[in-house]
Design a protein around this motif. Structure first.
Motif, mmCIF file in Angstrom:
data_model
loop_
_atom_site.group_PDB
_atom_site.id
_atom_site.type_symbol
_atom_site.label_atom_id
_atom_site.label_comp_id
_atom_site.label_asym_id
_atom_site.label_seq_id
_atom_site.Cartn_x
_atom_site.Cartn_y
_atom_site.Cartn_z
ATOM 1 N N THR A 320 0.827 -1.209 0.000
ATOM 2 C CA THR A 320 0.000 0.000 0.000
ATOM 3 C C THR A 320 0.856 1.252 0.000
ATOM 4 O O THR A 320 0.605 2.204 -0.758
ATOM 5 C CB THR A 320 -0.932 0.012 1.227
ATOM 6 N N SER A 324 1.199 4.281 -2.684
ATOM 7 C CA SER A 324 1.013 5.668 -2.248
ATOM 8 C C SER A 324 2.228 6.519 -2.592
ATOM 9 O O SER A 324 2.089 7.703 -2.923
ATOM 10 C CB SER A 324 0.755 5.709 -0.738
ATOM 11 N N ALA A 327 1.875 7.544 -6.176
ATOM 12 C CA ALA A 327 0.841 8.576 -6.314
ATOM 13 C C ALA A 327 1.323 9.918 -5.767
ATOM 14 O O ALA A 327 1.041 10.979 -6.350
ATOM 15 C CB ALA A 327 -0.430 8.136 -5.589
ATOM 16 N N THR A 415 -0.532 8.347 5.095
ATOM 17 C CA THR A 415 -1.801 7.782 4.657
ATOM 18 C C THR A 415 -2.277 8.555 3.429
ATOM 19 O O THR A 415 -1.749 9.625 3.103
ATOM 20 C CB THR A 415 -2.852 7.890 5.761
ATOM 21 N N GLU A 416 -3.283 8.040 2.756
ATOM 22 C CA GLU A 416 -3.800 8.745 1.581
ATOM 23 C C GLU A 416 -4.251 10.153 1.953
ATOM 24 O O GLU A 416 -3.999 11.115 1.212
ATOM 25 C CB GLU A 416 -4.960 7.950 0.961
ATOM 26 N N GLU A 417 -4.925 10.283 3.078
ATOM 27 C CA GLU A 417 -5.397 11.601 3.515
ATOM 28 C C GLU A 417 -4.221 12.520 3.831
ATOM 29 O O GLU A 417 -4.228 13.708 3.463
ATOM 30 C CB GLU A 417 -6.299 11.458 4.740
ATOM 31 N N ASN A 419 -1.206 12.358 2.593
ATOM 32 C CA ASN A 419 -0.544 12.711 1.341
ATOM 33 C C ASN A 419 -1.304 13.801 0.594
ATOM 34 O O ASN A 419 -0.702 14.728 0.035
ATOM 35 C CB ASN A 419 -0.401 11.468 0.452
ATOM 36 N N ARG A 420 -2.640 13.692 0.559
ATOM 37 C CA ARG A 420 -3.438 14.737 -0.084
ATOM 38 C C ARG A 420 -3.250 16.075 0.623
ATOM 39 O O ARG A 420 -3.131 17.129 -0.014
ATOM 40 C CB ARG A 420 -4.920 14.348 -0.082
#
Length: 433
Positions: A320, A324, A327, A415-417, A419-420
């Motif tokens: 994962t 990430s 991305a 985490t995805e959040e 990173n955003r």
């Protein structure tokens, strides 16, 4: 002089030019290690170590009342109280070593040493091998800062062979890359026979660069180097398969590979570092370490982390994080004030340079021309770093003072959040700075 505690072996060590007993300081070879109470006996009525026979004094919650229970005793910590906290820990932890040896493809626990983080391993290796004021280590900056810190603490010299940097980190340029200059390392060895240890960080910190096994083997095989090569693999699980130098341990007695449970296993808080090497190096480290260096709670958690189910979970999380990472790099590359990433992408972080602010009044054609030649701005990078942390609640690492890392921010893959958020906050900060 034989190494105390190491069984005699008639098998010749490889490579032929390496004599393990000549690497260690004579006082270390002559050392009789402290005998722990648990070295001889671990069961029975234990009245030999002056422990508190009544057990620990941490208040437990009762079924009828939770009064007088410390606020710090959260439910997830209550099971820790069932461990034998009033007893000294096992000094050897062979069960953990067995699982680590199996995980990394080594024959037995005699090839494994456990330390309080990798930092204890680094410090121990310097203390057992390098004579203060007379001998040296070699490092390849930019690299992990604790090598130099430990060298200074131990009053030993540091020879620096910087990694080679190639590429253009400016916007639209080729990705900047680092590589180990094996020929320059050999030249440094030729020029200074007092070098006893070579520290190679792979994947590198802060570069994220993986050193090919062929380059490591070339140094191990170099006949003029009589010391030990230490490969620091804290981030190895985020790299490509079969990249670990542990695969070379069976063939090279002059190799020590460091790993940790802090990164891929997500257990930075328990401070468990690992050294993989042939038994002579492991035995010397064992003879020299503090008597009970790994605590019982740490060992309990480490053993659980090395179970088949936990290792499978670790690998899923790595997959994962690697996705990430890709991305995150794509998102950062779309920000015009950030240059192409620096170094490799074989760790759980990326490193990108901050570019000089452009003149927004220029025409589109002029902006394209400026972007092709825009320089990295170290001062602006520092301001971005501080603004992110102090006004935007996002903490990254400024690495602009490291060789080859001018203007760079090192960003851990979150985490995805997370990173955003870091991408969005970077855009906002760069608009005003």
């Amino acid at each position: 002089m034989p190494i105390l505690g190491l069984p005699q072996s008639s098998t010749p060590l490889k490579p032929a030019h390496f004599d393990v007993e000549k690497v260690f300081r004579p006082n270390i070879l002559a050392l009789h290690p402290y005998r722990c109470a648990r070295d001889d006996y671990k069961e029975g009525i234990l009245l030999d170590a002056n422990e508190n026979a009544l057990g620990h004094s941490i208040a437990r919650p009762s079924s009828s009342s939770h009064s007088n229970v410390p606020d710090e005793l959260t439910p997830d910590l209550i099971q820790t109280l069932d461990l034998d906290l009033h007893r000294y820990p096992d000094p050897s932890h062979d069960d953990i070593k067995s699982r680590l040896a199996s995980l990394r493809g080594l024959p037995n626990p005699a090839h494994v040493f456990l330390g309080v983080g990798s930092d204890e391993v680094i410090d121990l290796l310097m203390r057992v091998c390098v004579a203060p004021e007379r001998e040296k280590i070699l490092i390849t900056p930019p690299t992990y800062g604790m090598y130099s810190v430990c060298a200074q603490v131990n009053d030993i010299g540091v020879v620096k062979v910087p990694l080679e940097f190639s590429g253009d980190a400016g916007e639209g340029g080729e990705k900047g890359r680092f590589s180990l200059r094996v020929d320059e390392v050999k030249k440094a060895i030729d020029a200074d026979p007092s070098i006893k240890l070579i520290f190679l960080c792979s994947p590198g910190n802060p570069t994220g660069t993986l050193i090919p096994l062929s380059s490591i083997r070339a140094i191990l095989d170099y006949e003029k180097f009589k010391g030990i090569v230490i490969v620091d693999e804290a981030y190895i699980d985020f790299s490509e398969p079969n990249a670990s130098a542990v695969s070379l341990v069976k063939d090279y007695a002059n190799l020590c590979v460091m790993q940790t449970l802090s990164k891929s296993f997500g257990l930075a808080a328990i401070r468990l570092g690992i050294a993989f090497a042939q038994p002579p190096i492991i035995q010397i480290l064992t003879n020299t370490k503090a008597p009970y260096n790994i605590s019982t709670p740490t060992a309990h958690l480490a053993l659980a982390a090395l179970s088949p189910a936990s290792v499978s979970s670790m690998r899923t999380k790595i997959s994962t994080l690697k996705s990430s990472r890709t991305a995150l790099l794509q998102a950062l590359s779309a920000i015009h004030d950030i240059g192409a990433s620096i170094g490799g992408n074989d760790a759980n972080f990326v490193m990108v340079p901050i570019l000089a602010k452009q003149d927004d009044t220029l025409s589109k054609d002029s902006l394209k021309e400026v972007n092709r030649t825009r320089e990295i701005d170290n001062t602006r990078a520092q301001k971005v770093y501080k603004s992110l942390a102090e006004q935007n609640g996002v903490v990254v690492r400024f690495r602009g003072n490291e060789p080859g890392c001018l203007g760079c921010l090192r960003i851990t893959v979150g985490t995805e959040e997370e990173n955003r958020t870091v991408v969005q906050r970077l855009k906002e900060v760069l608009r005003v700075l």
